[in-house]
Each structure stands twice: as C-alpha cells, then as structure tokens.
Scaffold this motif. Structure first.
Motif, short mmCIF file in Angstrom:
data_model
loop_
_atom_site.label_atom_id
_atom_site.label_comp_id
_atom_site.label_asym_id
_atom_site.label_seq_id
_atom_site.Cartn_x
_atom_site.Cartn_y
_atom_site.Cartn_z
N ALA A 5 0.84 -1.20 0.00
CA ALA A 5 0.00 0.00 0.00
C ALA A 5 0.88 1.24 0.00
CB ALA A 5 -0.90 -0.01 1.24
N LEU A 6 0.40 2.24 -0.72
CA LEU A 6 1.13 3.50 -0.75
C LEU A 6 0.97 4.22 0.57
CD1 LEU A 6 0.20 4.74 -4.33
CD2 LEU A 6 2.35 3.70 -3.60
N SER A 7 2.05 4.80 1.03
CA SER A 7 2.02 5.50 2.31
C SER A 7 1.29 6.83 2.16
CB SER A 7 3.45 5.75 2.79
OG SER A 7 4.15 6.56 1.86
N PRO A 8 0.73 7.34 3.26
CA PRO A 8 0.02 8.63 3.19
C PRO A 8 0.91 9.77 2.74
CG PRO A 8 -0.51 7.44 5.21
CD PRO A 8 0.60 6.70 4.57
N SER A 9 2.21 9.68 3.03
CA SER A 9 3.11 10.77 2.63
C SER A 9 3.21 10.91 1.12
CB SER A 9 4.50 10.54 3.22
OG SER A 9 5.04 9.30 2.76
N VAL A 10 3.09 9.74 0.42
CA VAL A 10 3.15 9.79 -1.04
C VAL A 10 1.94 10.52 -1.59
CG1 VAL A 10 3.17 8.39 -3.14
CG2 VAL A 10 4.51 7.68 -1.14
N PHE A 11 0.74 10.21 -1.03
CA PHE A 11 -0.47 10.90 -1.47
C PHE A 11 -0.38 12.40 -1.18
CE2 PHE A 11 -2.23 6.57 -1.04
CZ PHE A 11 -2.79 6.44 -2.30
N LYS A 12 0.18 12.73 -0.05
CA LYS A 12 0.30 14.15 0.32
C LYS A 12 1.25 14.87 -0.63
CE LYS A 12 -0.74 13.64 5.25
NZ LYS A 12 -0.20 13.81 6.63
N SER A 13 2.35 14.19 -0.98
CA SER A 13 3.31 14.85 -1.89
C SER A 13 2.70 15.05 -3.27
CB SER A 13 4.58 14.01 -2.00
OG SER A 13 4.29 12.72 -2.54
N LYS A 14 1.92 14.05 -3.75
CA LYS A 14 1.27 14.20 -5.06
C LYS A 14 0.22 15.30 -5.04
CE LYS A 14 1.97 9.52 -6.88
NZ LYS A 14 1.30 8.29 -7.39
N ALA A 15 -0.54 15.36 -3.95
CA ALA A 15 -1.56 16.41 -3.83
C ALA A 15 -0.91 17.78 -3.76
CB ALA A 15 -2.42 16.16 -2.60
N GLY A 16 0.19 17.86 -2.98
CA GLY A 16 0.90 19.14 -2.90
C GLY A 16 1.48 19.56 -4.24
N LEU A 17 1.97 18.57 -5.03
CA LEU A 17 2.51 18.87 -6.36
C LEU A 17 1.43 19.40 -7.29
CD1 LEU A 17 5.18 18.69 -7.94
CD2 LEU A 17 4.46 16.42 -8.71
N LYS A 18 0.24 18.78 -7.25
CA LYS A 18 -0.87 19.25 -8.10
C LYS A 18 -1.30 20.65 -7.71
CE LYS A 18 -2.78 14.70 -9.18
NZ LYS A 18 -3.96 13.80 -9.08
N ILE A 19 -1.36 20.91 -6.40
CA ILE A 19 -1.75 22.25 -5.94
C ILE A 19 -0.72 23.28 -6.38
CG2 ILE A 19 -2.10 23.68 -3.89
CD1 ILE A 19 -3.24 21.21 -2.50
N GLY A 20 0.57 22.91 -6.26
CA GLY A 20 1.63 23.82 -6.69
C GLY A 20 1.55 24.15 -8.16
N TYR A 21 1.32 23.13 -9.01
CA TYR A 21 1.17 23.36 -10.43
C TYR A 21 -0.06 24.22 -10.73
CZ TYR A 21 4.91 20.31 -12.12
OH TYR A 21 6.13 19.76 -12.42
N GLY A 22 -1.14 23.95 -9.98
CA GLY A 22 -2.35 24.75 -10.19
C GLY A 22 -2.13 26.22 -9.88
N VAL A 23 -1.44 26.49 -8.77
CA VAL A 23 -1.14 27.89 -8.41
C VAL A 23 -0.22 28.53 -9.44
CG1 VAL A 23 -0.02 29.35 -6.68
CG2 VAL A 23 -1.49 27.46 -5.95
N LEU A 24 0.77 27.76 -9.90
CA LEU A 24 1.70 28.29 -10.90
C LEU A 24 0.99 28.64 -12.20
CD1 LEU A 24 4.60 28.86 -11.87
CD2 LEU A 24 4.76 26.44 -12.52
N TYR A 25 0.12 27.74 -12.68
CA TYR A 25 -0.62 28.03 -13.91
C TYR A 25 -1.57 29.22 -13.74
CZ TYR A 25 1.04 23.61 -15.83
OH TYR A 25 1.83 22.59 -16.31
N ALA A 26 -2.17 29.35 -12.56
CA ALA A 26 -3.06 30.49 -12.31
C ALA A 26 -2.28 31.80 -12.35
CB ALA A 26 -3.75 30.31 -10.96
N VAL A 27 -1.11 31.80 -11.72
CA VAL A 27 -0.28 33.01 -11.72
C VAL A 27 0.18 33.35 -13.13
CG1 VAL A 27 1.91 34.00 -10.93
CG2 VAL A 27 0.47 32.72 -9.34
#
Length: 289
Positions: A5-27
């Motif tokens: 099973a994937l650890s929760p930290s992996v899901f958090k890192s992927k979610a944080g990466l998507k949020i970061g890309y979303g903010v970057l594209y918005a800016v």
C-alpha cells in the motif's frame, strides 16, 4: 506477489505537487492577461476618434468601430510607403548582420590567428558604447560621403550596433559544435568556404533564427537613426511616419493608434511563430561543451 500500500506521505506529496502546479498556472495566466492588456487597449484606441479617446474609459468599446482609421493611414497617411521601407531595411540589415556575425564567429572559434582575442574584446567593448554618443560623428561621416537621407546609412548603422550582441549569442553555440564533423570534412578535401557554408552554417540554424529575430525587432522599432539621418518621406520608416498625424494644433489620436497597431503586428506574428526557436537557440548557445 503481494502489493504494498502507498504511504500517506506519497499521497500528500502528489496532492501538494498538483496544488503547486495549479497555483503556478493560475499566476502565469494572470501575468499573460496583464501582458495582453496593452495590446487590447491599443486596438480599441485605434478604433476611436479624439472625443472617445478622452471621454471614454481606456478599455471601453467605441460607440462605432472606425475601421476607416486603418484605411486612412494606409492610403492618405503614406503608411504603406513607410511600411515597405521598414520591411526591406529591416530584412537587409538583419541578413547582413547575421552573415557577417556568422563569418566573424566562425573565424574566432575555428581558426587560429593572432589578434583573435583582441578582436573579440573590441566587439564586446562596443556593446558599452551608447547610441546617442555616436549620432553627431555618424551624421558628420555620412554627410561627407553623401549618405545622409539614404537608407544605406540606416543599414550600416544597424549592422554596426547589432554585431556585438549577435556575435556574443553565437559564440556559445559555436564553441559547443563538435569539431569531429569539421575534421572529417577537411580530411575529405573540403575547402574552408564549403566547410562554412555547407556544413557549419546549416548546423547553426537555431542560433541564426534567434539572432535574426532579435535583430529584426531592434531594426523594426529603431527611431533615433531614422529621425537623424533621413529627411525625405520616401525613405522614412513606420517609427518616424507616425509623426505625420501630430499637428501643431490638432492630433489625430485614432490614426496614431492604427499606425502603431500596424507596426506591432508583423513583429508580434513573427515572434508567435518563432518563439520556440528563440528559446532553443539561447539554450543551445548558453552551454559550452
């Protein structure tokens, strides 16, 4: 095999990466919109009359789209002549600069001769010479040889001032070219002229596109030399021709906006189609070896 099973930290890192890309594209989207605002304002400005320019908000639509402003500046305003002058002077000066810059860079990076380092240093020092400090000496020289009010004075000036930056951009790219290809061509009996024109020059197409666009943008928008060396309407370019719509008592602001819009479109279209080549050429020329 038992899947882990994937650890929760992996899901958090992927979610944080998507949020970061979303903010970057918005800016980036907001920055792009802000960059387009002046073009939108100028386009609306060119379709208004003087009353609407001063009485309506800057980004408001005109009460009537005055496309006749473009027709007036193209025919009655002599902008067609200025436009053609800008095109051929820009192309001629840019082509001459690229050819001379390529030959100079090839000689400095591929040939061993005394004074190459000094010549390169002189070209780099020339980048620090202000344009305004050369106007009087250049005008005096051109006046003595009969080149005032002659497009050749503009072409020579553009080539002289664009050569240093052209050579500087090309240097890194030429240093990165593999010498094995040239050595193999020489072993097969290739002359220096054929080596440059048939082998080296095609290999440098990306940096040629980069320097070509940079030269064209500078030459197209240049004002000081045209205003100083050219006096007759038949040799003026767009940057100076816009002054025709500025009178002593009245100024046709809509026509000025239409002229500026016409002058921007060619460079804008060229940049949109060749922007990838600019990035490619600069990136390739920035790495040595």
């Amino acid at each position: 095999m038992r899947s882990e099973a994937l650890s929760p930290s992996v899901f958090k890192s992927k979610a944080g990466l998507k949020i970061g890309y979303g903010v970057l594209y918005a800016v980036l989207t907001i920055v792009a919109a802000l960059q387009l605002l002046p073009l939108v304002w100028l386009f609306l400005f060119s379709l208004k009359n003087n009353q609407e320019v001063f009485n309506l908000p800057p980004l408001s639509l005109p009460t009537h789209f005055r496309w006749e402003n473009y027709e007036k500046v193209w025919s009655a305003g002599n902008i067609s002549v200025y436009f053609l002058n800008s095109v051929w002077i820009t192309v001629a000066a840019s082509a001459l600069t690229i050819i001379l810059g390529s030959l100079t860079t090839f000689a400095m990076t591929r040939m061993k001769w005394k004074g190459s380092s000094l010549a390169l240093g002189l070209f780099m020092v020339a980048m620090m010479i202000p344009v305004h400090s050369t106007l009087i000496p250049l005008f005096s020289i051109f006046n003595k040889v009969g080149l005032t009010d002659n497009p050749l004075s503009l072409i020579l000036s553009y080539v002289a001032f664009n050569m240093p930056i052209t050579i500087m951009i090309m240097l890194g790219f030429y240093y990165a070219l593999p010498r094995e290809v040239e050595e193999a061509a020489v072993m097969d009996g290739c002359s220096v002229n054929r080596l440059f024109f048939q082998i080296v020059l095609p290999m440098t197409s990306s940096v040629i596109a980069t320097t070509g666009i940079i030269n064209m943008i500078y030459n197209w928008n240049e004002f000081i030399f045209v205003n100083t060396f050219i006096s007759s309407d038949s040799h003026k370019t767009l940057t100076v021709g816009v002054q025709n719509f500025i009178g002593q008592y009245t100024t046709d602001w809509g026509s000025i906006g239409a002229t500026l819009m016409i002058s921007i479109l060619p460079i804008l279209v060229m940049f949109l189609f060749l922007s990838n080549r600019i990035v490619e050429g600069i990136a390739a020329g920035s790495v040595k070896g």
